[in-house]
Scaffold this active site. Structure first.
Site, PDB file in Angstrom:
ATOM      1  N   GLU A  57       0.821  -1.219   0.000  1.00 31.10           N
ATOM      2  CA  GLU A  57       0.000   0.000   0.000  1.00 31.10           C
ATOM      3  C   GLU A  57       0.855   1.270   0.000  1.00 31.10           C
ATOM      4  O   GLU A  57       0.525   2.262   0.633  1.00 31.10           O
ATOM      5  CB  GLU A  57      -0.986   0.002   1.177  1.00 31.10           C
ATOM      6  CG  GLU A  57      -1.944  -1.147   1.199  1.00 31.10           C
ATOM      7  CD  GLU A  57      -2.672  -1.332  -0.124  1.00 31.10           C
ATOM      8  OE1 GLU A  57      -2.881  -0.335  -0.841  1.00 31.10           O
ATOM      9  OE2 GLU A  57      -3.022  -2.480  -0.453  1.00 31.10           O
ATOM     10  N   GLY A  58       1.937   1.237  -0.727  1.00 33.47           N
ATOM     11  CA  GLY A  58       2.845   2.372  -0.813  1.00 33.47           C
ATOM     12  C   GLY A  58       3.929   2.237   0.229  1.00 33.47           C
ATOM     13  O   GLY A  58       3.671   2.331   1.427  1.00 33.47           O
TER      14      GLY A  58
END
Length: 572
Positions: free
Chosen positions: A430-431
């Site tokens: 998620e980043g």
């Protein structure tokens, strides 16, 4: 020692530390009073203790496997997931029109954190579904909402997110998956996606994939990407799973941790899908899901930190290991100063990460429930800090938990190592935390630092008011905030983004250190007398807060020194 849900901690933070009181003043959340929220959290905590935590080791020892093209989940997962679904824990914040509870996202954060403590690998399933629900609520047509949302909210169906491809990781715009228009208004989606969490399961009747793909006339880069919902089974006239769609799980990844969560390589071969949002507007739609997931991943970091702390504390209270300066004769290792240092570090870090995450979640709620644009800016600013700091805390705390176990921490039967292996992914998916920090110093400072300074002013103002009650702690927080202000001014003044990026990670961590001290100071002032929260705040502020100085000094060094060493010299 069995897992104990920290419900009292959530109650204290909601009532004394973060901006929860703002929610009751809005029409959207006027019924979400503390008494109601407390009852919800107690039920979720009991479910986690009784149903989810007992299957945690199962997934680690007997992972999900792919058999004849279908995923078989770990032993006990089906029963545990059914407890999640039947309790309504997938749909805590979903729209009541489609079967949700309609409670604040901050409550979902708390529930999800407890479930992550209990079993991170299983909790990932409802987490991805929640993100899909939010994306569909915001961008899908009424027909799609009516068909999919009730099933997703009930846990009958589950959701996934399909972005990454073998050649396109963080550079989503480089994807090659394509979509072609069908005569009936649907789309044929073709391509391969990797790292698809819970890409298939035997827990639900259907698996619904949100897939990014490019139409023939879609432009290059992210602006030409569209989003499609592509179910495993095509719904029939009654909305029930019908014939199989033309998609499959190619393989499951063999991973360091979260073994119970199947991470799939997905192949779509002209699979039928329906457009979500507008054509060529897919990234905007997917970001709704991604932002939800980033906050929830921060909660996973805090949840694993809580579980690892409880696990290590139980061991330290039982493990006998020689005399100490504070106790004659055989005692347990908790009597040793260094073990005390590690345990207090773990406990105080968990509190700081949890408070930052819940404050951010409330800002997200307020951005939806009020017309005040500052809440949206606040949520946007705090999101990368919350995700990155909490997951780093999860990794550090799980690592410390292994250390407290000593040699037994390296032995799998104690279970200490599983926390470390499971949580390691949270700073990546998620980043990555590096990307979070770059977002913080670039996009989130595009306002000239307005929101950063607003938060800094808020911290200093509280420290000023706390001087009479807690003078030494308040002074330390005030001074640290001044250093943070100087570092923020330096960041804002840099015209070269690479100079910002070079120090973005230490800047984010320095900001988080000061925020954590702020919330500890608030806890100490709320407690009043010399109680456990005052003592924990004193430990954090005296021993961990000073790290901010080195971090922010590092942050202001710029990029030049990073490139002084040539590639040949790096390789020497």
């Amino acid at each position: 020692m069995p897992y104990r849900a920290p419900v009292s901690e959530f109650e204290y933070i909601f009532s004394q530390i973060v901006s929860f009181d703002h929610l009751n003043k809005t029409e959207k959340f006027q019924d979400a009073d503390l008494e109601t929220v407390s009852a919800v959290l107690k039920e979720a905590g009991k479910m986690t203790e009784d149903k989810i935590y007992p299957v945690n080791r199962n997934g680690d020892l007997e992972p999900s496997v792919l058999e004849n093209g279908k995923v078989r989940s770990a032993p006990g997962y089906a029963e545990a997931f059914r407890a999640i679904a039947d309790g309504g824990w997938v749909s805590v914040s979903s729209d009541p029109e489609y079967g949700g509870m309609g409670l604040p996202f901050a409550v979902t954060m708390a529930v999800n954190e407890m479930m992550a403590s209990g079993c991170l690998a299983l909790q990932l399933n409802p987490l991805l579904t929640q993100g899909q629900i939010e994306a569909l609520e915001a961008h899908a047509t009424d027909d799609i909402k009516s068909l999919y949302l009730p099933k997703l909210n009930s846990g009958e169906w589950s959701g996934t997110m399909n972005l990454t491809e073998p050649h396109a990781g963080s550079d989503v715009g480089a994807l090659s998956s394509k979509a072609e228009r069908n005569d009936d208004g649907t789309y044929a989606v073709t391509g391969q996606k990797i790292f698809i969490t819970w890409g298939d399961n035997d827990l639900c009747d259907n698996v619904c994939h949100l897939v990014l793909a490019r139409l023939p006339d879609g432009g290059k880069g992210t602006k030409g990407i569209s989003l499609f919902i592509v179910p495993k089974f095509l719904p029939d006239e009654d909305g029930n799973p019908g014939v199989a769609n033309t998609l499959k799980v190619v393989s499951l990844e063999h991973k360091l941790g979260i073994h119970g969560s199947p991470t799939a390589v997905m192949q779509f071969d002209g699979a039928k899908g329906w457009l979500v949002g507008q054509e060529n507007d897919g990234m905007k739609c997917m970001f709704t899901m991604m932002n939800n997931a980033r906050m929830s991943v921060g909660g996973q970091g805090t949840g694993i930190a809580e579980g690892a702390y409880q696990h290590a504390l139980a061991y330290a209270l039982e493990r006998k290991q020689g005399p100490t300066p504070v106790k004659d004769g055989p005692g347990t290792i908790v009597d040793h100063a260094d073990v005390r240092r590690m345990l207090l570090t773990m406990k105080s870090e968990v509190f700081a990460a949890r408070a930052i995450g819940l404050e951010c979640a409330i800002a997200i709620d307020m951005s939806h429930a009020s017309n005040d644009a500052s809440w949206k800016a606040r949520a946007a600013f705090l999101t990368p800090i919350s995700k990155s700091f909490a997951t780093d805390v999860g990794i550090r705390t799980a690592d410390t938990g292994v250390q407290i176990h000593g040699g037994m921490g390296f032995i799998e039967e104690t279970g200490a190592a599983q926390y470390l292996r499971d949580v390691r992914i949270t700073s990546i998916y998620e980043g990555t935390n590096g990307i979070q920090s770059m977002d913080l110093v670039a996009r989130k400072l595009m306002d000239g630092g307005e929101m950063a300074y607003a938060i800094i002013d808020e911290i200093e103002s509280f420290a000023e008011s706390a001087r009479a009650q807690r003078p030494r702690m308040a002074e330390a927080v005030w001074q640290a905030t001044e250093t943070l202000r100087e570092a923020t001014e330096w960041m804002v003044a840099q015209g070269d983004l690479n100079d910002r990026f070079a120090g973005s990670v230490p800047f984010l961590n320095g900001f988080a250190r000061v925020l954590g001290a702020h919330y500890h100071l608030k806890a100490a002032c709320a407690e009043g007398e010399e109680g456990p929260r005052v003592k924990l705040a004193r430990f954090y502020i005296n021993r961990l807060l000073p790290e901010h100085s080195a971090l922010l000094t590092h942050a202001m060094q710029g990029a030049e020194g990073l490139y002084d060493v040539s590639l040949d010299e790096l390789s020497a």
